[in-house]
Design a protein around this motif. Structure first.
Motif, PDB file in Angstrom:
ATOM      1  N   ASN A 299      -6.428  -3.471  -0.339  1.00 38.65           N
ATOM      2  CA  ASN A 299      -5.133  -3.383   0.331  1.00 38.65           C
ATOM      3  C   ASN A 299      -4.708  -4.779   0.799  1.00 38.65           C
ATOM      4  O   ASN A 299      -5.544  -5.538   1.280  1.00 38.65           O
TER       5      ASN A 299
ATOM      6  N   ALA B 265      -4.977  11.028   1.802  1.00 41.44           N
ATOM      7  CA  ALA B 265      -5.994   9.987   1.654  1.00 41.44           C
ATOM      8  C   ALA B 265      -6.968  10.022   2.815  1.00 41.44           C
ATOM      9  O   ALA B 265      -6.748   9.390   3.838  1.00 41.44           O
TER      10      ALA B 265
ATOM     11  N   THR C  43       2.616   4.582  -0.696  1.00 45.25           N
ATOM     12  CA  THR C  43       2.745   3.937  -1.998  1.00 45.25           C
ATOM     13  C   THR C  43       2.983   4.958  -3.109  1.00 45.25           C
ATOM     14  O   THR C  43       2.399   6.035  -3.108  1.00 45.25           O
ATOM     15  N   GLU C  44       3.850   4.602  -4.017  1.00 47.43           N
ATOM     16  CA  GLU C  44       4.006   5.403  -5.233  1.00 47.43           C
ATOM     17  C   GLU C  44       3.914   4.446  -6.399  1.00 47.43           C
ATOM     18  O   GLU C  44       4.426   3.325  -6.335  1.00 47.43           O
TER      19      GLU C  44
ATOM     20  N   GLU D   8      -9.864  -3.936  -6.377  1.00 48.92           N
ATOM     21  CA  GLU D   8      -8.603  -3.576  -5.729  1.00 48.92           C
ATOM     22  C   GLU D   8      -8.787  -3.553  -4.229  1.00 48.92           C
ATOM     23  O   GLU D   8      -9.787  -3.055  -3.722  1.00 48.92           O
TER      24      GLU D   8
ATOM     25  N   PHE E 168      -3.357  -4.239  -3.931  1.00 50.62           N
ATOM     26  CA  PHE E 168      -2.681  -3.009  -4.339  1.00 50.62           C
ATOM     27  C   PHE E 168      -2.398  -2.192  -3.089  1.00 50.62           C
ATOM     28  O   PHE E 168      -3.319  -1.864  -2.335  1.00 50.62           O
ATOM     29  N   ASP E 169      -1.122  -1.891  -2.879  1.00 51.34           N
ATOM     30  CA  ASP E 169      -0.739  -1.121  -1.700  1.00 51.34           C
ATOM     31  C   ASP E 169      -1.382   0.256  -1.682  1.00 51.34           C
ATOM     32  O   ASP E 169      -1.583   0.846  -0.628  1.00 51.34           O
ATOM     33  N   GLY E 170      -1.679   0.765  -2.863  1.00 54.17           N
ATOM     34  CA  GLY E 170      -2.247   2.111  -2.948  1.00 54.17           C
ATOM     35  C   GLY E 170      -3.736   2.171  -2.647  1.00 54.17           C
ATOM     36  O   GLY E 170      -4.338   3.236  -2.761  1.00 54.17           O
ATOM     37  N   ALA E 171      -4.334   1.053  -2.292  1.00 49.96           N
ATOM     38  CA  ALA E 171      -5.764   1.054  -1.941  1.00 49.96           C
ATOM     39  C   ALA E 171      -5.891   1.224  -0.439  1.00 49.96           C
ATOM     40  O   ALA E 171      -5.167   0.588   0.335  1.00 49.96           O
ATOM     41  N   MET E 172      -6.813   2.076  -0.027  1.00 52.18           N
ATOM     42  CA  MET E 172      -6.991   2.315   1.401  1.00 52.18           C
ATOM     43  C   MET E 172      -7.499   1.044   2.085  1.00 52.18           C
ATOM     44  O   MET E 172      -8.411   0.397   1.575  1.00 52.18           O
ATOM     45  N   PRO E 173      -6.912   0.692   3.245  1.00 52.56           N
ATOM     46  CA  PRO E 173      -7.407  -0.478   3.955  1.00 52.56           C
ATOM     47  C   PRO E 173      -8.882  -0.302   4.310  1.00 52.56           C
ATOM     48  O   PRO E 173      -9.331   0.802   4.614  1.00 52.56           O
TER      49      PRO E 173
ATOM     50  N   ARG F  33       2.749  -0.962 -14.981  1.00 52.39           N
ATOM     51  CA  ARG F  33       2.635  -0.145 -13.771  1.00 52.39           C
ATOM     52  C   ARG F  33       3.595  -0.715 -12.735  1.00 52.39           C
ATOM     53  O   ARG F  33       3.513  -1.881 -12.380  1.00 52.39           O
TER      54      ARG F  33
ATOM     55  N   PRO G 231      -8.974   8.595  -1.682  1.00 48.81           N
ATOM     56  CA  PRO G 231      -8.727   7.429  -0.826  1.00 48.81           C
ATOM     57  C   PRO G 231      -7.907   6.341  -1.505  1.00 48.81           C
ATOM     58  O   PRO G 231      -7.523   5.382  -0.871  1.00 48.81           O
TER      59      PRO G 231
ATOM     60  N   LYS H 266       5.942   0.183  -1.105  1.00 52.00           N
ATOM     61  CA  LYS H 266       5.655   0.643   0.256  1.00 52.00           C
ATOM     62  C   LYS H 266       4.157   0.571   0.536  1.00 52.00           C
ATOM     63  O   LYS H 266       3.345   0.681  -0.366  1.00 52.00           O
ATOM     64  N   GLY H 267       3.834   0.408   1.800  1.00 52.89           N
ATOM     65  CA  GLY H 267       2.438   0.271   2.199  1.00 52.89           C
ATOM     66  C   GLY H 267       1.687   1.583   2.124  1.00 52.89           C
ATOM     67  O   GLY H 267       2.277   2.662   1.984  1.00 52.89           O
ATOM     68  N   PHE H 268       0.362   1.488   2.232  1.00 54.02           N
ATOM     69  CA  PHE H 268      -0.526   2.659   2.204  1.00 54.02           C
ATOM     70  C   PHE H 268      -0.200   3.587   3.372  1.00 54.02           C
ATOM     71  O   PHE H 268       0.019   3.095   4.466  1.00 54.02           O
ATOM     72  N   PRO H 269      -0.175   4.871   3.271  1.00 51.51           N
ATOM     73  CA  PRO H 269      -0.304   5.657   2.039  1.00 51.51           C
ATOM     74  C   PRO H 269       1.034   6.166   1.521  1.00 51.51           C
ATOM     75  O   PRO H 269       1.094   7.228   0.936  1.00 51.51           O
TER      76      PRO H 269
END
Lengths: 819, 255
Positions: free
Chosen positions: A731, A268, B67-68, A729, A762-767, B57, A254, B62-65
């Motif tokens: 979203n 995810a 993201t890279e 973290e 962090f954009d990589g965190a699931m909302p 880092r 996720p 870009k937004g989820f998912p």
């Protein structure tokens, strides 16, 4: 000469010029520079002869080979061993910082200690080893005489097959207590899956190096899972194979974890829905007939609808997944697009050597049993069991057994009594140990008189850690064998400190996840620097002091003798290698099965060899044998687990099936109960707690019983830890909903408790999910760790995984309050 | 020294494959341990702490998912044209003409930090405090690298003492050449995924000399003309674009 203005200026100018031309000012500046830089407190490292000693890192049960560089008798540097079969050079940051664990006296107990003052007041008196052993053995004798030997208990964090763990178990067995508890871990869940679907109790063996497609369900392959050195090295290996042969990695997570970011494809799903995703993939494999016909038809039970012994028709796994887990339905559960599920399933089927692995993060905590079964079912569908690059069926290492332990009548009596945690009872048929149940029963009045805690820090590393702390407060006498001033040892009444890993011999029997039999043995690289003692030796002397049948069960002079006696079996078994050559990695040689064993003339020479090389292994595996691979009642791989069926039947003796299933925490009914399926977590009241809390593990933040060494603090970002503030973290979209921005201070509240933190977007965190790193929030250790950050386990709710009974730690709801 | 003058001779350099780097931090620990780098109680104070090698880092934004994220380890770039050297009033830092490596002489440093201001990569750290190895941790210090004192600047030396060790060994064996794997810095040796390659950029026998010709190789802030000897590899366009300041439409993505 008159001193007028003109002459005065002349004199001063001349003086300045003259001084500048002389070397004096330059010499002075130089001296001042040197003087300001030569404070007595700037250390001058002592010189000495440089030597390198090969050994094994035993900070976790991964057993990576390390070389310790010494100057004189000091350890100055730890490096990975290129020749060691497990890791071939790679080690994790924790292993590399090992010297800070050895030498930081701020975190270590230097001698046996007795508590003064009230618990937790941290006032101690140093005592002698004789007094320490005397006190503890007298206490145990007293408990035995009172007729309640089961009131002696142990919580053990050592690898379950290692000799120290066996000695502790043996001590409890001979004393007469069934209450031997182990720290929970993912290995237990995987072992349960093997037992339920394959009927075997061998170690989990994954031939990852030979796989060309890895489908990882949340396994932190690069975040510290398994033997971290092996995994990181393997990853480098996978991607170095060139664009065509390169292993394709799909990470299901996720959050954009390190593994997810390095994977070729990242899916995810909502936290806790991984089982549904696995079954969705199974649906595609079944529907498009992409499964392995030979394996399914010849070596599996319960794939198609079938008729059992009494003529009862059972539903097959295929019809279950076809009906319930169509990609569209799975999309609704998991949030992963149906097209993506189909694509991954087809790629999995098309791969030459795919493997599906289950697990969460580092695997320090248990996973969901049905989820693990669902993932393993994918391996079965593609016939990936006991195949090159698949999940291997392995036997145990050929170690000798110690002579049978002697049980006197008191011991026999005690062992008959039920375990305090209820593991193994009809309610928890497959659990070997349930630490959260243990703490709950103590809190509700089950008496434990003396509790040993070895290589574990349950107050910090177990979900609902506060519950453990409360339980420990109710135990009259706690003996800690920890070398460290951790939270749990500070609660103890007596400290019998162990050596740290570089000061002692430790065996690791079959490191986590390795695909071939391997016995790892570390050796002391420095003499113990304080008055500590090897826990193995301490247990043996304790037993001797207790006397009687207990003493007779521990016939060894010292720990090494006990280890050596077990290792004798390796010599008797023959084969095996004990001096790694280094050129061809072991995993490449498995299929060929050629062993280049040196042919030792005596056990003594093999033993000396193992002590030097740190390993003994068999570099071969007979792949493909499916007929002998499964020890289930059907002799086949069981999609329909007869072990679950038997356990449920046993548990419901005399009662209704429905009530039993309810008690076991299973929501499914009918044949589904015995097969991998998705159990919707019982979240119930989400009201007021809109967000999901997910603890995460980082490779550069130690989250087990070893405290994070100072060097690793350097690698943390200042948006993970800043001063004493922990960052969670989140979203950016979720943060915006709550009016939070980068660095906002918040209180995170669950029904169990609350913690203070700041936010990192962090954009990589699931909302909708809040991620918190595990490993900080210590209230013990030294200034490098104490009081920094917060521990998410303190606010984790206590929920049990259906059937396995292990604590679920990925299903807590929280709310965020801005402050 | 300009790079054109450096077409021959030894130029030690490094290639970091960002596709392989997993950000585990082993290189940072190996570096700190090898070079007696002191640890503050509060290492989260990134303006005061010391880290010769720092990991960043970076994300594609870009937004989820979608993201890279990619990790980027940053040692000293060991520039061929180092901006830190000419600004030093005390001649405490210089470039070795035989290796191209930029050194730092602690006892000469007067702590003015001009070099830190000049370095566009933030590769230099200042000792704001006395070195700290409390609670007996001075016992793991290595005699091969001198601990620094308060008030001086320190930086990555490409583990210069390891070069000395390799040279001494070669000399003892009557050789003049040092083979590729005889001298490697601690971070390169430690990298568990083998993401870092080290060697002489001018020597065609060394792997690095081929790697830097890859179409995916790039350096940080190349347009400043500092000529770094640390190269990076990434197949991701957005990563390469982030390495320097490009005008809109100037950076051309590879198909």
């Amino acid at each position: 000469m008159e001193l007028d203005r003109r002459n005065f200026i002349k004199f001063v100018a001349g003086g300045v010029g003259g001084t500048l031309l002389s070397p004096l000012p330059w010499k002075l500046i130089d001296d001042i520079a040197i003087w300001t830089q030569n404070w007595s407190w700037v250390p001058t490292p002592a010189r000495g002869k440089i030597s390198h000693i090969d050994t094994v890192c035993t900070l976790c049960s991964g057993a990576c080979g390390i070389t310790v560089r010494k100057v004189g008798d000091r350890v100055v540097k730890i490096e990975g061993r290129e020749d060691y079969p497990v890791n071939r050079g790679g080690i994790c940051p924790l292993g590399m910082a090992g010297q800070q664990i050895l030498y930081n006296e701020g975190i270590r107990w230097k001698a046996p200690m007795k508590r003064l003052g009230p618990r937790g007041s941290n006032r101690w008196k140093e005592i002698s080893w004789i007094e320490a052993i005397d006190t503890v053995s007298t206490r145990i004798r007293g408990v035995r005489q009172s007729g309640n030997p089961e009131q002696v208990a142990a919580i053990d964090g050592n690898q379950s097959r290692s000799s120290v763990a066996l000695l502790i178990r043996r001590l409890l067995e001979t004393v007469g207590s069934p209450n031997y508890l182990v720290m929970p871990g993912q290995e237990h869940t995987s072992a349960m899956v093997q037992l339920l679907m394959q009927g075997s109790d061998g170690p989990v063996a994954l031939d990852l190096e030979n796989a060309d497609f890895v489908l990882s369900f949340g396994c932190g392959l690069l975040d510290g899972w398994g033997a971290p050195g092996r995994m990181m090295h393997t990853w480098g290996e996978w991607v170095s194979r060139g664009p065509k042969e390169r292993t394709f990695v799909v990470q299901i997570d996720p959050r954009a974890s390190d593994t997810a970011m390095k994977a070729d494809l990242w899916l995810a799903p909502l936290p806790g829905t991984e089982a549904a995703l696995a079954l969705g993939i199974a649906h595609v494999l079944v529907k498009e007939k992409l499964y392995h016909k030979e394996f399914i038809e010849g070596h599996s039970l319960g794939f198609d609808d079938w008729t059992g012994q009494k003529g009862i028709t059972h539903r097959g796994f295929s019809s279950l997944v076809l009906e319930k887990y169509a990609p569209r339905d799975v999309e609704n559960i998991t949030g992963v697009k149906a097209e993506l599920i189909i694509r991954v399933a087809r790629k999995f089927a098309a791969a030459r050597a795919p493997i599906a692995v289950a697990g969460r993060g580092k695997g320090l905590l248990p996973g969901g049993l049905y989820e693990h079964m669902a993932v393993h079912a994918l391996n079965a569908l593609r016939g990936r069991i006991n195949k090159r690059g698949g999940a291997l069926v392995a036997g145990n290492l050929p170690l000798s057994d110690w002579p049978e332990a002697e049980r006197d009548s008191a011991a026999r009596d005690g062992l008959e009594r039920t375990r305090v945690d209820g593991a193994g009872t009809p309610h928890y048929p497959f659990a070997r140990s349930l630490i959260h149940r243990f703490s709950e029963s103590i809190r509700t009045g089950s008496p434990i008189d003396t509790l040993f805690i070895c290589s574990a820090n349950p107050i910090h590393t177990v979900p609902d850690s506060r519950g453990i702390e409360e339980a420990l407060k109710a135990v009259p006498f706690i003996v800690s064998l920890s070398p460290f001033k951790d939270e749990t040892s500070l609660m103890a009444d007596m400290i019998l400190p162990d050596h740290t890993h570089l000061e002692k011999m430790t065996d690791i029997v079959w490191p986590t996840g390795i695909q071939y039999p391997l016995y790892a043995l570390s050796r002391p690289v420095v003499r113990p620097i304080y008055g500590t003692r090897h826990s193995g030796d301490v247990i043996i002397s304790l037993a001797k002091k207790i006397g009687g049948s207990v003493a007779r069960s521990f016939p060894w002079k010292n720990f090494e003798e006990a280890v050596k006696q077990r290792a004798k079996g390796l010599y008797d078994a023959g084969g095996g290698e004990s001096s790694p050559e280094g050129s061809v990695p072991v995993w490449k040689r498995l299929a060929k099965g050629q062993s280049q064993s040196k042919g030792h003339s005596s056990f003594q020479s093999l033993w000396e060899d193992i002590k030097t090389s740190g390993c003994w292994y068999i570099p071969s595996h007979s792949f493909g044998r499916w007929t002998e691979a499964f020890q289930t009642p059907s002799g086949k791989f069981e999609f329909y687990s007869s072990a679950i069926e038997a356990a449920v039947k046993n548990s419901s003796k005399g009662g209704s099936l429905d009530t039993t299933l309810q008690e076991l925490g299973i929501r499914a009914r009918g044949d589904e109960v015995y097969m991998p399926h998705y159990e919707k977590p019982g979240s119930g009241a989400d009201k007021g707690y809109p967000l999901h809390l997910l603890p995460i593990e980082l490779i550069n933040l130690a989250s087990g019983w070893i405290g994070n060494p100072p060097f690793l603090n350097k690698t943390l970002f200042d948006y993970q830890l800043k001063g004493s503030d922990l960052f969670i973290e989140m979203n950016p979209k979720t943060a915006a909903e709550y009016g939070l921005s980068e660095g906002s201070r918040i209180i995170l509240r669950s029904r169990r408790g609350e913690l203070r933190a700041r936010t990192h977007l962090f954009d990589g965190a699931m909302p909708g999910v809040v991620f918190i790193p595990v490993g900080l929030g210590h209230t013990a250790y030294d200034r490098y760790l104490k009081g920094k950050g917060a521990n998410p386990y303190e606010i984790i709710e206590r929920v049990e995984d259906p059937l396995s009974g292990q604590p679920i730690w990925w299903n807590t709801r929280v709310k965020v309050v801005k402050i | 020294m300009k790079s054109k003058d450096n077409a021959t001779g030894t130029r030690y350099g490094m290639v970091v494959d960002l596709d392989k780097c997993i950000g585990c931090g082993v290189c940072v620990v190996a570096c700190s341990s090898e070079n007696n780098v002191s640890v503050l109680y509060d290492e989260s104070d990134k303006t005061r702490n010391i880290s010769w090698l720092k990991i960043y880092r970076i994300t594609n934004g870009k937004g989820f998912p979608e993201t890279e994220a990619v990790y980027l380890p940053r040692p000293c770039m060991q520039c061929d044209n180092p901006p830190c050297v000419p600004v030093c009033p005390a001649t405490a830092t210089r470039q070795d003409p035989n290796t191209g490596t930029v050194s730092q002489i602690y006892t000469r440093c007067i702590g003015c930090r001009y070099c830190m201001a000049a370095c566009p990569y933030h590769a230099r750290d200042f000792n704001w405090y006395d070195p700290s190895f409390p609670n007996g941790m001075d016992r793991y210090l290595s005699p091969e690298v001198s601990p620094r004192m308060r008030g001086v600047v320190e930086k990555c030396t490409f583990c210069h003492h390891r070069l000395m060790r390799a040279k001494a060994k070669a000399y003892a064996e009557g050789r003049r050449d040092i083979a590729q794997d005889e001298y490697i810095p601690a971070c390169v040796e430690a990298c568990p995924t083998k993401a870092i390659t080290f060697g002489d950029l001018n020597n065609p026998k060394h792997e690095v000399s081929a790697l830097i010709k890859s179409p995916y190789s790039f350096r940080l802030l190349e347009r400043l003309g500092t000529e770094p000897k640390v190269y990076y590899l990434s197949t991701k366009d957005w990563v390469r674009r982030m390495a320097d300041n490009y005008l809109e439409g100037e950076f051309i993505d590879r198909p």
